[in-house]
Design a protein around this motif. Structure first.
Motif, PDB file in Angstrom:
ATOM      1  N   ILE A  20       0.834  -1.206   0.000  1.00 40.35           N
ATOM      2  CA  ILE A  20       0.000   0.000   0.000  1.00 40.35           C
ATOM      3  C   ILE A  20       0.871   1.260   0.000  1.00 40.35           C
ATOM      4  O   ILE A  20       0.612   2.222  -0.735  1.00 40.35           O
ATOM      5  N   GLY A  21       1.924   1.250   0.817  1.00 41.66           N
ATOM      6  CA  GLY A  21       2.798   2.416   0.903  1.00 41.66           C
ATOM      7  C   GLY A  21       3.512   2.710  -0.400  1.00 41.66           C
ATOM      8  O   GLY A  21       3.583   3.865  -0.842  1.00 41.66           O
ATOM      9  N   ASN A  22       4.061   1.676  -1.044  1.00 43.33           N
ATOM     10  CA  ASN A  22       4.745   1.883  -2.319  1.00 43.33           C
ATOM     11  C   ASN A  22       3.784   2.332  -3.409  1.00 43.33           C
ATOM     12  O   ASN A  22       4.110   3.205  -4.223  1.00 43.33           O
ATOM     13  N   VAL A  38       1.446   9.416  -5.783  1.00 41.96           N
ATOM     14  CA  VAL A  38       1.893  10.773  -5.456  1.00 41.96           C
ATOM     15  C   VAL A  38       2.910  11.258  -6.488  1.00 41.96           C
ATOM     16  O   VAL A  38       2.850  12.408  -6.957  1.00 41.96           O
ATOM     17  N   LEU A  39       3.840  10.394  -6.870  1.00 41.03           N
ATOM     18  CA  LEU A  39       4.862  10.769  -7.842  1.00 41.03           C
ATOM     19  C   LEU A  39       4.251  11.063  -9.215  1.00 41.03           C
ATOM     20  O   LEU A  39       4.708  11.952  -9.927  1.00 41.03           O
ATOM     21  N   GLY A  69      10.913   2.247  -9.944  1.00 45.73           N
ATOM     22  CA  GLY A  69      11.257   1.393  -8.811  1.00 45.73           C
ATOM     23  C   GLY A  69      10.070   1.170  -7.895  1.00 45.73           C
ATOM     24  O   GLY A  69       9.838   0.048  -7.419  1.00 45.73           O
ATOM     25  N   LYS A  70       9.295   2.216  -7.647  1.00 47.54           N
ATOM     26  CA  LYS A  70       8.112   2.078  -6.796  1.00 47.54           C
ATOM     27  C   LYS A  70       7.047   1.204  -7.463  1.00 47.54           C
ATOM     28  O   LYS A  70       6.341   0.458  -6.780  1.00 47.54           O
ATOM     29  N   SER A  94      10.018  10.310   1.119  1.00 46.19           N
ATOM     30  CA  SER A  94      10.065  11.737   1.452  1.00 46.19           C
ATOM     31  C   SER A  94      11.459  12.305   1.212  1.00 46.19           C
ATOM     32  O   SER A  94      11.610  13.441   0.750  1.00 46.19           O
ATOM     33  N   GLY A  95      12.489  11.490   1.521  1.00 49.16           N
ATOM     34  CA  GLY A  95      13.861  11.943   1.286  1.00 49.16           C
ATOM     35  C   GLY A  95      14.135  12.201  -0.178  1.00 49.16           C
ATOM     36  O   GLY A  95      14.814  13.173  -0.530  1.00 49.16           O
ATOM     37  N   PHE A  96      13.611  11.330  -1.049  1.00 51.46           N
ATOM     38  CA  PHE A  96      13.827  11.532  -2.477  1.00 51.46           C
ATOM     39  C   PHE A  96      13.208  12.842  -2.947  1.00 51.46           C
ATOM     40  O   PHE A  96      13.834  13.616  -3.682  1.00 51.46           O
ATOM     41  N   LEU A  97      11.978  13.120  -2.523  1.00 49.59           N
ATOM     42  CA  LEU A  97      11.327  14.364  -2.930  1.00 49.59           C
ATOM     43  C   LEU A  97      12.079  15.580  -2.387  1.00 49.59           C
ATOM     44  O   LEU A  97      12.202  16.600  -3.076  1.00 49.59           O
ATOM     45  N   LEU A  98      12.590  15.464  -1.148  1.00 49.20           N
ATOM     46  CA  LEU A  98      13.362  16.574  -0.590  1.00 49.20           C
ATOM     47  C   LEU A  98      14.682  16.757  -1.329  1.00 49.20           C
ATOM     48  O   LEU A  98      15.114  17.888  -1.581  1.00 49.20           O
TER      49      LEU A  98
END
Length: 307
Positions: free
Chosen positions: A17-19, A25-26, A45-46, A203-207
């Motif tokens: 569910i998270g992936n 979102v992406l 990858g997701k 979240s790290g990737f988006l940041l």
């Protein structure tokens, strides 16, 4: 429910569910700088991980060929795309692409050849994941130019490698049965760390992506500012009739300093005989189509003389 008794199938379902949520979102994320490749790699990858976790969650309900082999192949390549994109945000990617996809391919080949029983599926698949995460952790944490955000992500990948190392060891050498759905402390810690990695990695990737976009924007602004300030023409920016920027050539033309120009109405520097036409063009621009984009007028210098 105490910690060792957490249901592994539930955690795997949450990983699916998270992936999948991150993938959605992406897809709708619009703040993409010109350098898009890491974004597409991360999204791919997701997508692979979403399918992989779904197949793994269905262990026992579908053939092992789908759940164990196809699921782990998708998962390993999904991890390869994830760490590849995280490592290459704002950095050259060719070398890292060769490294990660070579590791993934070798890991999958070893898994398909030697992982013949459920506990070996755990051992070999987990080892392949460690082999992908560890160089990514080192690359992100120890690179001289790494930002604090990149170091945090790299550090957490290293922590996940540590928990997965215990899981791989048990997959190879545990005296009791140690399979995908086994309930014990090692399994709980491993899958919990994977779920936390899902949150921090996404979240790290988006940041990191925003950090790179801001860097590109800053570089572009600095280049533009340098170009304008070094220009051989007088350039001013006027907002609401007030001069907010004037380059060196403008000061030279009027024969004064920047402090004497910035913050004053532009009409203070227009030759009186040309005031009416300049103000008319300025106030009417945008509303009238017949205003010329280029026209000539006179300014006055520090001595009050026309320029």
């Amino acid at each position: 429910m105490n910690l060792p008794e957490m249901d592994i199938k539930t955690i795997i379902s949450l990983l699916f569910i998270g992936n999948f949520t991150q993938l959605v979102v992406l897809i709708f994320y619009r703040n993409i700088p010109e350098y898009r490749r890491p974004y597409w790699h991360f999204m791919a990858g997701k997508m692979l991980q979403s399918v992989a976790w779904l197949l793994l969650a269905m262990r026992g309900a579908i053939p092992d060929l789908l759940s164990a082999y196809t699921g782990n192949v998708f998962l390993i390549y999904g991890f390869a795309l994830e760490v590849f994109s995280l490592t290459t945000v704002g950095r050259p990617e060719k070398r890292w692409g060769i490294v990660y996809f070579s590791i993934a391919t070798v890991g999958i080949a070893v898994f398909c050849i030697f992982a013949l029983t459920p506990h070996l599926w755990v051992g070999y698949a987990t080892s392949a994941s460690i082999a992908l995460f560890l160089p990514a952790s080192v690359a992100m944490f120890f690179a001289p130019t790494s930002s604090p955000m990149r170091k945090i992500v790299g550090l957490f990948y290293g922590i996940v490698c540590l928990t997965l190392a215990f899981r791989a060891w048990n997959g190879f050498f545990a005296s009791s049965e140690f399979v995908l759905m086994s309930r014990n402390l090692i399994q709980t810690l491993s899958f919990t760390s994977m779920f936390l990695l899902l949150i921090l990695g996404g979240s790290g990737f988006l940041l990191l992506f925003k950090e790179q976009a801001d860097k590109l924007m800053s570089e572009s602004e600095n280049k533009y500012r340098t170009l304008v300030e070094k220009a051989n023409e007088a350039i001013c920016i006027i907002q609401n009739g007030i001069i907010v920027f004037a380059n060196g050539k403008a000061w030279e033309l009027i024969g004064t300093s920047q402090d004497h120009i910035i913050g004053r109405p532009f009409t203070d520097f227009i030759f009186p005989d040309d005031m009416e036409i300049v103000v008319s063009y300025y106030t009417g621009r945008g509303a009238k189509s017949d205003i010329p984009s280029v026209y000539t007028f006179r300014m006055i210098n520090q001595e009050g003389e026309p320029v």
